[in-house]
Design a protein around this motif. Sequence first.
Motif, PDB file in Angstrom:
ATOM      1  N   TYR A   7       0.829  -1.208   0.000  1.00 10.51           N
ATOM      2  CA  TYR A   7       0.000   0.000   0.000  1.00 10.51           C
ATOM      3  C   TYR A   7       0.867   1.264   0.000  1.00 10.51           C
ATOM      4  CZ  TYR A   7      -3.369  -3.483   1.626  1.00 10.51           C
ATOM      5  OH  TYR A   7      -4.150  -4.594   1.762  1.00 10.51           O
ATOM      6  N   PRO A   8       1.660   1.486  -1.022  1.00  4.31           N
ATOM      7  CA  PRO A   8       2.559   2.645  -1.006  1.00  4.31           C
ATOM      8  C   PRO A   8       1.835   3.988  -0.910  1.00  4.31           C
ATOM      9  CG  PRO A   8       2.500   1.641  -3.179  1.00  4.31           C
ATOM     10  CD  PRO A   8       1.754   0.725  -2.253  1.00  4.31           C
ATOM     11  N   GLU A   9       0.609   4.038  -1.361  1.00  5.81           N
ATOM     12  CA  GLU A   9      -0.155   5.291  -1.283  1.00  5.81           C
ATOM     13  C   GLU A   9      -0.520   5.644   0.155  1.00  5.81           C
ATOM     14  OE1 GLU A   9      -3.136   1.979  -1.455  1.00  5.81           O
ATOM     15  OE2 GLU A   9      -1.265   2.376  -2.502  1.00  5.81           O
ATOM     16  N   ARG A  10      -0.385   4.707   1.076  1.00  4.31           N
ATOM     17  CA  ARG A  10      -0.726   4.947   2.476  1.00  4.31           C
ATOM     18  C   ARG A  10       0.495   5.250   3.354  1.00  4.31           C
ATOM     19  NH1 ARG A  10      -5.257   0.289   3.698  1.00  4.31           N
ATOM     20  NH2 ARG A  10      -6.660   0.892   2.010  1.00  4.31           N
ATOM     21  N   VAL A  11       1.675   5.199   2.765  1.00  4.57           N
ATOM     22  CA  VAL A  11       2.896   5.414   3.542  1.00  4.57           C
ATOM     23  C   VAL A  11       3.657   6.592   2.942  1.00  4.57           C
ATOM     24  CG1 VAL A  11       5.069   4.385   4.323  1.00  4.57           C
ATOM     25  CG2 VAL A  11       3.026   2.952   4.104  1.00  4.57           C
ATOM     26  N   LEU A 124      10.787   0.802  -3.014  1.00  2.68           N
ATOM     27  CA  LEU A 124       9.690   1.662  -2.573  1.00  2.68           C
ATOM     28  C   LEU A 124       9.831   3.082  -3.111  1.00  2.68           C
ATOM     29  CD1 LEU A 124       9.362   0.455   1.123  1.00  2.68           C
ATOM     30  CD2 LEU A 124       7.892  -0.143  -0.818  1.00  2.68           C
ATOM     31  N   PRO A 125       8.696   3.722  -3.412  1.00  2.00           N
ATOM     32  CA  PRO A 125       8.737   5.077  -3.981  1.00  2.00           C
ATOM     33  C   PRO A 125       8.839   6.201  -2.948  1.00  2.00           C
ATOM     34  CG  PRO A 125       6.480   4.300  -3.931  1.00  2.00           C
ATOM     35  CD  PRO A 125       7.339   3.156  -3.445  1.00  2.00           C
ATOM     36  N   MET A 126       8.823   5.883  -1.666  1.00  2.00           N
ATOM     37  CA  MET A 126       8.852   6.920  -0.627  1.00  2.00           C
ATOM     38  C   MET A 126      10.208   6.933   0.072  1.00  2.00           C
ATOM     39  SD  MET A 126       7.626   3.881   0.784  1.00  2.00           S
ATOM     40  CE  MET A 126       5.928   3.896   0.382  1.00  2.00           C
ATOM     41  N   PRO A 127      10.499   8.013   0.827  1.00  2.00           N
ATOM     42  CA  PRO A 127      11.738   8.038   1.613  1.00  2.00           C
ATOM     43  C   PRO A 127      11.769   6.892   2.620  1.00  2.00           C
ATOM     44  CG  PRO A 127      10.725  10.215   1.563  1.00  2.00           C
ATOM     45  CD  PRO A 127       9.733   9.250   0.970  1.00  2.00           C
ATOM     46  N   VAL A 128      12.961   6.364   2.842  1.00  2.00           N
ATOM     47  CA  VAL A 128      13.169   5.261   3.780  1.00  2.00           C
ATOM     48  C   VAL A 128      14.290   5.654   4.727  1.00  2.00           C
ATOM     49  CG1 VAL A 128      13.904   2.856   4.014  1.00  2.00           C
ATOM     50  CG2 VAL A 128      12.433   3.518   2.100  1.00  2.00           C
ATOM     51  N   THR A 129      14.057   5.448   6.016  1.00  2.00           N
ATOM     52  CA  THR A 129      15.056   5.762   7.034  1.00  2.00           C
ATOM     53  C   THR A 129      15.277   4.543   7.917  1.00  2.00           C
ATOM     54  OG1 THR A 129      14.401   8.075   7.048  1.00  2.00           O
ATOM     55  CG2 THR A 129      15.632   7.285   8.971  1.00  2.00           C
ATOM     56  N   TYR A 130      16.534   4.161   8.050  1.00  2.00           N
ATOM     57  CA  TYR A 130      16.939   3.111   8.985  1.00  2.00           C
ATOM     58  C   TYR A 130      17.611   3.807  10.171  1.00  2.00           C
ATOM     59  CZ  TYR A 130      16.593  -0.423   5.236  1.00  2.00           C
ATOM     60  OH  TYR A 130      16.161  -1.257   4.241  1.00  2.00           O
ATOM     61  N   ILE A 131      17.274   3.385  11.391  1.00  2.00           N
ATOM     62  CA  ILE A 131      17.936   3.911  12.589  1.00  2.00           C
ATOM     63  C   ILE A 131      18.346   2.722  13.462  1.00  2.00           C
ATOM     64  CG2 ILE A 131      17.778   5.397  14.616  1.00  2.00           C
ATOM     65  CD1 ILE A 131      15.548   6.961  13.194  1.00  2.00           C
ATOM     66  N   TYR A 132      19.611   2.698  13.827  1.00  2.00           N
ATOM     67  CA  TYR A 132      20.164   1.649  14.681  1.00  2.00           C
ATOM     68  C   TYR A 132      20.945   2.289  15.826  1.00  2.00           C
ATOM     69  CZ  TYR A 132      19.680  -1.549  10.635  1.00  2.00           C
ATOM     70  OH  TYR A 132      19.214  -2.303   9.590  1.00  2.00           O
ATOM     71  N   GLY A 133      21.098   1.543  16.906  1.00  2.00           N
ATOM     72  CA  GLY A 133      22.071   1.898  17.925  1.00  2.00           C
ATOM     73  C   GLY A 133      23.396   1.270  17.537  1.00  2.00           C
ATOM     74  N   GLU A 134      24.495   1.881  17.946  1.00  2.00           N
ATOM     75  CA  GLU A 134      25.811   1.364  17.549  1.00  2.00           C
ATOM     76  C   GLU A 134      26.069  -0.052  18.067  1.00  2.00           C
ATOM     77  OE1 GLU A 134      29.057   3.691  19.089  1.00  2.00           O
ATOM     78  OE2 GLU A 134      28.250   3.688  21.115  1.00  2.00           O
TER      79      GLU A 134
END
Length: 183
Positions: A7-11, A124-134
């Motif tokens: 559902y890319p239109e919802r994200v 995916l057509p939207m921005p993607v962000t990965y966040i991790y702790g070191e």
Amino acid sequence: AHFADRYPERVEHLVLVGPAGVGARRSRFQKGDSWAYDLAEKFWLDGYTPAGVIRALGPWGKRSVEGYAARRFGRALSDAEVAALAEYIHSVNSLPGSSERVMNQLLGPIAQPKVPIGPIVEKLPMPVTYIYGESDWMNPSSGAASAKKCIDGKCYVLPGGGHYIFLDQPALFNKTLLGRVRP
């Protein structure tokens, strides 16, 4: 990731915090290498999960969670916050299983992905962000490699934390997240 793919239109922006199963990785163990791994694999494939173990332990499950919360978060949180977190973790994991029932459908033992999500996310057509702790036990390098292949991808590895970076470094996590989703 799967929801955003379907559902890319919802994200508007997909944020993945310490995600499991981004890239395929070699297992440190194979069947027959260790009786402990073989037993863990059997339990995993039979549908047993850590939450199921907590439920099965009854009152000892609560004590196990309290001990875990104190050891894992005792330096980052106050005693009252550790107690509240332990109560929350125990309460959530004491309820009948829901999303945990699909864990062994998506992941093999020790968080090995059956189908890595990286290739899905990268389309995916939207921005993607990965966040991790070191010190995340998930693999930040797989998130960094995946982010480079995204249309608008970023990967942040934050100092001073592990898999629960939002608890270990809440101010830094919030600053990083908000800086990315609300530039």
